[in-house]
Structures are given as C-alpha cells and as structure tokens.
Design an enzyme around this catalytic site. Structure first.
Site, short mmCIF file in Angstrom:
data_model
loop_
_atom_site.label_atom_id
_atom_site.label_comp_id
_atom_site.label_asym_id
_atom_site.label_seq_id
_atom_site.Cartn_x
_atom_site.Cartn_y
_atom_site.Cartn_z
N ASN A 89 56.35 69.66 1.26
CA ASN A 89 55.18 69.87 2.11
C ASN A 89 54.29 70.99 1.58
O ASN A 89 54.66 71.71 0.65
CB ASN A 89 55.63 70.14 3.54
CG ASN A 89 54.63 69.66 4.57
OD1 ASN A 89 53.43 69.72 4.36
ND2 ASN A 89 55.14 69.20 5.70
N HIS A 119 64.51 90.48 -9.48
CA HIS A 119 64.44 91.63 -10.38
C HIS A 119 65.66 92.52 -10.19
O HIS A 119 66.25 92.59 -9.12
CB HIS A 119 63.18 92.45 -10.10
CG HIS A 119 61.92 91.74 -10.45
ND1 HIS A 119 61.39 91.75 -11.72
CD2 HIS A 119 61.08 90.99 -9.71
CE1 HIS A 119 60.27 91.03 -11.74
NE2 HIS A 119 60.07 90.56 -10.52
N LYS A 188 76.70 74.97 12.97
CA LYS A 188 77.49 73.77 13.26
C LYS A 188 77.34 72.80 12.11
O LYS A 188 76.64 73.06 11.13
CB LYS A 188 77.09 73.12 14.59
CG LYS A 188 75.68 72.57 14.66
CD LYS A 188 75.43 71.84 15.97
CE LYS A 188 74.53 72.65 16.86
NZ LYS A 188 74.16 72.00 18.09
#
Length: 193
Positions: A89, A119, A188
């Site tokens: 997206n 870094h 879960k």
C-alpha cells in the site's frame, strides 16, 4: 444523457489511464534493470538507484509513493525480492543493503518501513559515520501487515502471521501469530480464532 453515464465514462477513462501508465512503468523499470517476473501493477513509485538489485514477481501491486531503496555494491542475489500476488500500500519504504524478502500473497498496509540494517553505536563516531550493520529480513507467505508498521533488521515473520497497525517488530514472529505493540509481541495465534 444522465450524470451517471458521464460519471461512468470518467471512471472508465481513469482506469484505462492508470493501466497504460502502469504498463509504461513496467517497461521503464525493466529498461533500468529491475527484474520483473511478468506484469506488476505499479502506480507512481520511486527506485532511486541500484535497480538491478530488485526483483518483483508476477502479479504484484505497488501503490503510490512506495520507495524501494537498494544501496551498496552489487550482490549475486536481489537485495529486495517481492513475491507473487503481494500488495504493498501507499507510502511504504523498503530499505535494503543485504537482503529483504517478502513472500507471496502478502498484504502490506500504508506507511510501513521495512529494513535489513541499521547504524552502529560507536561512541567515538558521529551518527552519520557509524558503520552499517545488516542482517537479512524475511517476511513469509500470506502475511498481513497493518498500517504504519516498522520491521527492523534480522527479523523473520512466519507464514500466515498478522502484524497489528503501528507495531514495531524487533524480533522474529512465528507462523500464524498475531502480534501487536512496540515492541511487537504475540497476543494469540490465528488457529485459536
């Protein structure tokens, strides 16, 4: 003629225009060296350099504002590899210097940042002189990543996992897990639903 007819004509013309520009982008990026395995639906994306280090499989869709950043010397494998039927997206940033792999049939929400490096933290060096530290990042097949998720270096997300919106993934997520938070934690498993 009624308004709905003209509205339909406008919508159709927009779709045709998007399709034509997507095909032109496929041609353009192939010319620059991006390995496109078949047709990829592309809106206005950005690949600043090292186009030969990017592989995108068939039937992927890349929405507006996506950046595919591949940096460093040429490698024998693609730095960024996006699997078939994956949708990414708007305004998502993929940033790789070693290996960032996204599996097949994935859905990645808007505004995500996915990387394979960061870094160093040497106290004697200023921030922009720190060495890069890279570890492969891998997203499995059929993974669903919500909006504004950050996935950091060295993370593996297992097949069929779900990452909740706004999460920061710093450690591996197992298959079929639903993970949320900063740092992301498994709450879960999809098999429990």
């Amino acid at each position: 003629m009624n308004k709905s007819f003209f509205r339909q004509v406008i919508i159709t013309n927009r779709r045709i225009s998007r399709a034509v520009f997507s095909r032109l982008r496929n041609f353009y990026y192939r010319f620059l060296g991006v390995k496109l395995d078949g047709y990829v639906w592309m809106q206005s994306i950005e690949i600043p350099h090292n186009t030969r280090d990017i592989k995108i499989d068939n039937f992927c869709a890349l929405d507006k504002g996506i950046v595919l950043l591949s940096a460093g010397e040429p490698l024998p494998h693609p730095r960024i590899h996006i699997g078939s039927y994956t949708y990414i997206n708007r305004n998502t940033f993929l940033d790789a210097i070693l290996s960032l792999t996204i599996g097949q049939y994935c859905a990645i929400g808007p505004g995500c940042y996915i990387t394979d490096h960061d870094h160093g933290l040497d106290i004697s060096l200023p921030p922009l002189q720190q060495p890069m530290i890279a570890k492969p990042t891998k997203i499995g097949d059929r993974v669903w990543i919500g909006a504004n998720v950050t996935i950091l270096k060295g993370v593996t997300i297992g097949n069929d996992a779900v990452i909740g919106a706004g999460s920061v993934v710093t450690k591996d997520i197992p298959e079929k897990a639903i993970a949320v938070g900063n740092p992301a934690k498994v709450i879960k498993y999809r098999s429990e639903l």
